[in-house]
Enzyme design. Structure first.
Site, short mmCIF file in Angstrom:
data_model
loop_
_atom_site.label_atom_id
_atom_site.label_comp_id
_atom_site.label_asym_id
_atom_site.label_seq_id
_atom_site.Cartn_x
_atom_site.Cartn_y
_atom_site.Cartn_z
N ASP A 34 0.84 -1.19 0.00
CA ASP A 34 0.00 0.00 0.00
C ASP A 34 0.89 1.26 0.00
OD1 ASP A 34 -3.25 0.40 1.29
OD2 ASP A 34 -1.93 2.08 0.82
N THR A 38 -4.33 6.92 0.49
CA THR A 38 -5.54 7.14 1.31
C THR A 38 -5.58 6.14 2.47
OG1 THR A 38 -6.82 5.70 -0.18
CG2 THR A 38 -6.99 8.08 -0.56
N ALA A 78 -6.33 1.07 -5.41
CA ALA A 78 -6.80 1.95 -6.49
C ALA A 78 -7.02 3.33 -5.90
CB ALA A 78 -8.13 1.46 -7.08
N SER A 120 -16.05 -2.36 -10.17
CA SER A 120 -17.08 -1.46 -9.63
C SER A 120 -18.30 -1.44 -10.52
CB SER A 120 -16.50 -0.03 -9.53
OG SER A 120 -17.53 0.91 -9.29
N TYR A 145 -12.10 6.66 -13.99
CA TYR A 145 -12.12 5.62 -12.95
C TYR A 145 -12.82 4.38 -13.49
CZ TYR A 145 -13.87 3.15 -8.79
OH TYR A 145 -14.18 2.18 -7.85
N ILE A 190 -22.71 7.10 3.20
CA ILE A 190 -23.01 6.64 4.57
C ILE A 190 -21.92 7.10 5.53
CG2 ILE A 190 -23.17 4.56 6.01
CD1 ILE A 190 -24.82 3.25 3.86
N PHE A 206 -27.81 15.86 -2.05
CA PHE A 206 -27.74 16.39 -3.42
C PHE A 206 -28.93 15.82 -4.19
CE2 PHE A 206 -23.89 18.29 -2.41
CZ PHE A 206 -22.96 17.38 -1.93
P1 NAD Z 1 -9.57 3.04 -0.04
O1 NAD Z 1 -9.12 4.31 -0.68
O2 NAD Z 1 -9.80 3.00 1.42
O3 NAD Z 1 -8.54 1.86 -0.39
C1 NAD Z 1 -7.66 1.91 -1.50
C2 NAD Z 1 -6.25 1.59 -0.97
O4 NAD Z 1 -5.34 1.50 -2.05
C3 NAD Z 1 -5.72 2.69 -0.03
O5 NAD Z 1 -5.19 2.09 1.13
C4 NAD Z 1 -4.65 3.39 -0.85
O6 NAD Z 1 -3.62 3.92 -0.05
C5 NAD Z 1 -4.15 2.25 -1.74
N1 NAD Z 1 -3.56 2.65 -3.02
C6 NAD Z 1 -4.08 3.47 -3.94
N2 NAD Z 1 -3.27 3.55 -5.02
C7 NAD Z 1 -2.20 2.72 -4.77
C8 NAD Z 1 -1.04 2.36 -5.50
N3 NAD Z 1 -0.77 2.85 -6.70
N4 NAD Z 1 -0.17 1.48 -4.92
C9 NAD Z 1 -0.42 0.96 -3.68
N5 NAD Z 1 -1.51 1.27 -2.95
C10 NAD Z 1 -2.40 2.14 -3.49
O7 NAD Z 1 -10.89 2.61 -0.83
P2 NAD Z 1 -11.84 1.34 -0.64
O8 NAD Z 1 -13.24 1.88 -0.59
O9 NAD Z 1 -11.33 0.44 0.44
O10 NAD Z 1 -11.68 0.62 -2.07
C11 NAD Z 1 -10.97 -0.59 -2.19
C12 NAD Z 1 -11.20 -1.07 -3.62
O11 NAD Z 1 -12.60 -1.31 -3.84
C13 NAD Z 1 -10.78 -0.04 -4.69
O12 NAD Z 1 -10.21 -0.75 -5.79
C14 NAD Z 1 -12.10 0.60 -5.12
O13 NAD Z 1 -12.06 1.10 -6.45
C15 NAD Z 1 -13.02 -0.60 -5.01
N6 NAD Z 1 -14.45 -0.22 -4.87
C16 NAD Z 1 -14.89 0.35 -3.70
C17 NAD Z 1 -16.25 0.68 -3.59
C18 NAD Z 1 -16.81 1.24 -2.29
O14 NAD Z 1 -18.04 1.39 -2.21
N7 NAD Z 1 -15.97 1.56 -1.29
C19 NAD Z 1 -17.13 0.50 -4.66
C20 NAD Z 1 -16.61 -0.05 -5.84
C21 NAD Z 1 -15.27 -0.42 -5.92
C1 UD2 Z 2 -20.16 5.13 -5.98
C2 UD2 Z 2 -18.68 5.22 -5.74
C3 UD2 Z 2 -17.98 5.72 -6.94
C4 UD2 Z 2 -18.37 4.92 -8.16
C5 UD2 Z 2 -19.89 4.90 -8.28
C6 UD2 Z 2 -20.30 4.00 -9.43
C7 UD2 Z 2 -17.89 5.67 -3.50
C8 UD2 Z 2 -17.66 6.68 -2.44
N1 UD2 Z 2 -18.47 6.14 -4.63
O1 UD2 Z 2 -20.65 6.46 -6.22
O2 UD2 Z 2 -16.55 5.55 -6.71
O3 UD2 Z 2 -17.87 3.60 -8.01
O4 UD2 Z 2 -20.45 4.36 -7.10
O5 UD2 Z 2 -21.70 3.93 -9.46
O6 UD2 Z 2 -17.57 4.50 -3.38
N2 UD2 Z 2 -24.72 12.18 -1.61
C9 UD2 Z 2 -25.43 13.19 -0.96
N3 UD2 Z 2 -24.81 13.90 0.03
C10 UD2 Z 2 -23.50 13.65 0.37
C11 UD2 Z 2 -22.80 12.61 -0.31
C12 UD2 Z 2 -23.44 11.89 -1.31
O7 UD2 Z 2 -26.61 13.46 -1.26
O8 UD2 Z 2 -22.98 14.32 1.29
C13 UD2 Z 2 -25.44 11.40 -2.64
C14 UD2 Z 2 -24.75 11.38 -3.99
O9 UD2 Z 2 -25.08 12.54 -4.76
C15 UD2 Z 2 -25.34 10.12 -4.59
C16 UD2 Z 2 -25.52 9.21 -3.36
O10 UD2 Z 2 -25.48 10.05 -2.22
O11 UD2 Z 2 -26.61 10.40 -5.14
C17 UD2 Z 2 -24.43 8.16 -3.23
O12 UD2 Z 2 -23.16 8.84 -3.34
P1 UD2 Z 2 -21.77 7.99 -3.15
O13 UD2 Z 2 -20.65 8.87 -3.59
O14 UD2 Z 2 -21.72 7.41 -1.79
O15 UD2 Z 2 -21.91 6.75 -4.12
P2 UD2 Z 2 -22.13 6.74 -5.70
O16 UD2 Z 2 -22.99 5.56 -5.95
O17 UD2 Z 2 -22.60 8.04 -6.21
#
Ligand code: NAD
Ligand code: UD2
Length: 309
Positions: A34, A38, A78, A120, A145, A190, A206
């Site tokens: 890592d 972030t 990522a 995603s 992305y 959330i 929003f």
């Molecule tokens: P996060 O930002 O907490 O985790 C991403 C991690 O990757 C971080 O620890 C960051 O430091 C590390 N990182 C980023 N770029 C790097 C690089 N080049 N080399 C090494 N480390 C690197 O986010 P998360 O929500 O835990 O997401 C984890 C994975 O799940 C991501 O690939 C994200 O795209 C995917 N994902 C998350 C969601 C969600 O709802 N959280 C939805 C769809 C996909």
């Molecule tokens: C999620 C992912 C994004 C991408 C996308 C693909 C996260 C944080 N976002 O976006 O990376 O993968 O899915 O579909 O993982 N909102 C408010 N008030 C706030 C914040 C958000 O109203 O303070 C709304 C926002 O405009 C949206 C909804 O909440 O309508 C969800 O927002 P989000 O960023 O949590 O997730 P999303 O699905 O837009």
């Protein structure tokens, strides 16, 4: 018998650190790669079976070292912010696609085949109004992305066909839970709503709050990732990870109010440009191959755990 090692890229992040905990509980040795862009060290437990390599997955020297002698890889690293990819497509491309290809090359050299990849729902773009999305829905990545996530899927399939890689691809919908960073306006809704409700700060919606998402509690996702890392044989078809359940923001706010007993001021403003109104996963393919936690963590229980109530 020596304990098997699993490499978790992005393991110091929100989802990754929960996967690290599950792997440790299942007696694996865990190597985390890592760059802490972030992710945070404090997300990781102090444990003799966790090794943290601070480095960039896109760096061939680093990722070759990280893949040595591991049984499987969970590729979660990522730049997870869609907005960051819009602001800096070239910079985020390094982490969101070049890194995936470097990892595939390193796995090939190290003779490691199983890789579990975090794709995603973003690959579907603005996919129709309200109906559950299945994996054959036409892909319409709207941002760098999303394009890099879809391209990563295609590269993983190339390495499968050409070099025997064994990828398991999950398209995560909206994941939430402890350690999801609320600090950016683009953090998961959330994480933002719960932090502000706990601090009594005004919440901004929003749009009208009737937009819906398919929310998955992080520990339920991790239960699936663990199965995919350990399964002797795995399907290579991408699978949606969601509950096929739509929760609106207004419903979310009602549940937070019920759990906390109060709610700060809620301001409704204009929708975000490009915002998806409804998102829900057809998860039949996932259910065919994996056992989901039963009962799944419902929104009330997930928020209760997140809010420590
Ligand atoms: P996060 O930002 O907490 O985790 C991403 C991690 O990757 C971080 O620890 C960051 O430091 C590390 N990182 C980023 N770029 C790097 C690089 N080049 N080399 C090494 N480390 C690197 O986010 P998360 O929500 O835990 O997401 C984890 C994975 O799940 C991501 O690939 C994200 O795209 C995917 N994902 C998350 C969601 C969600 O709802 N959280 C939805 C769809 C996909
Ligand atoms: C999620 C992912 C994004 C991408 C996308 C693909 C996260 C944080 N976002 O976006 O990376 O993968 O899915 O579909 O993982 N909102 C408010 N008030 C706030 C914040 C958000 O109203 O303070 C709304 C926002 O405009 C949206 C909804 O909440 O309508 C969800 O927002 P989000 O960023 O949590 O997730 P999303 O699905 O837009």
């Amino acid at each position: 018998m020596t304990q098997p090692t699993v490499l978790v890229t992005g393991g110091a992040g929100f989802i990754g650190s929960h996967l690290v905990e599950a792997l440790l509980a299942d007696n694996f040795l865990v190597r985390v790669l890592d760059n802490l862009s972030t992710g945070k060290r404090e997300n990781l437990p102090h444990h003799p079976n966790v090794e943290l390599i601070v480095g960039d997955v896109a760096d061939p020297n680093v990722v070759q070292r990280a893949t040595q002698h591991c049984q499987a890889v969970a590729h979660l690293a990522a730049v997870a912010s869609v907005q960051a990819s819009v602001d800096d497509p070239i910079g985020t491309h390094q982490s969101n696609l070049v890194a995936t290809i470097q990892l595939c090359e390193a796995m090939r050299a190290a003779n490691v085949s199983r890789i579990v990849f975090a794709s995603s729902a973003a690959v579907y773009g603005n996919h129709g109004e309200g109906q559950a999305v299945d994996e054959d829905t036409p892909k319409a990545p709207l941002t760098p992305y999303a394009a890099d996530k879809l391209a990563s899927e295609y590269y993983l399939d190339f390495y499968r066909r050409q070099h025997g890689l064994d990828p398991v691809i999950f398209r995560f919908f909206n994941i939430y839970g402890p350690r999801q960073d609320p600090s950016s306006p683009y953090s998961g809704v959330i994480s933002i709503f719960t932090e502000r409700a706990q601090k009594g700060l005004p919440i901004t919606v929003f749009g009208d709050g009737h937009q819906t998402r398919d929310f998955v509690f992080v520990q339920d996702l991790v239960a699936v990732l663990m199965q995919a890392l350990k399964a002797p044989r795995a399907t290579h078809q991408p699978m949606n990870v969601g509950w096929n359940q739509a929760t609106s923001l207004n419903q979310l706010l009602q549940i937070i109010q019920r759990v906390l007993g109060h709610l700060p001021t809620v301001d409704y403003t204009t929708p975000r440009p490009g915002d998806i109104r409804h998102s829900r996963a057809n998860n039949e393919r996932l259910l065919t191959h994996y056992r989901l936690p039963t009962p799944a963590t419902d929104m009330h229980e997930g928020l209760r755990r997140l809010l420590g109530k």
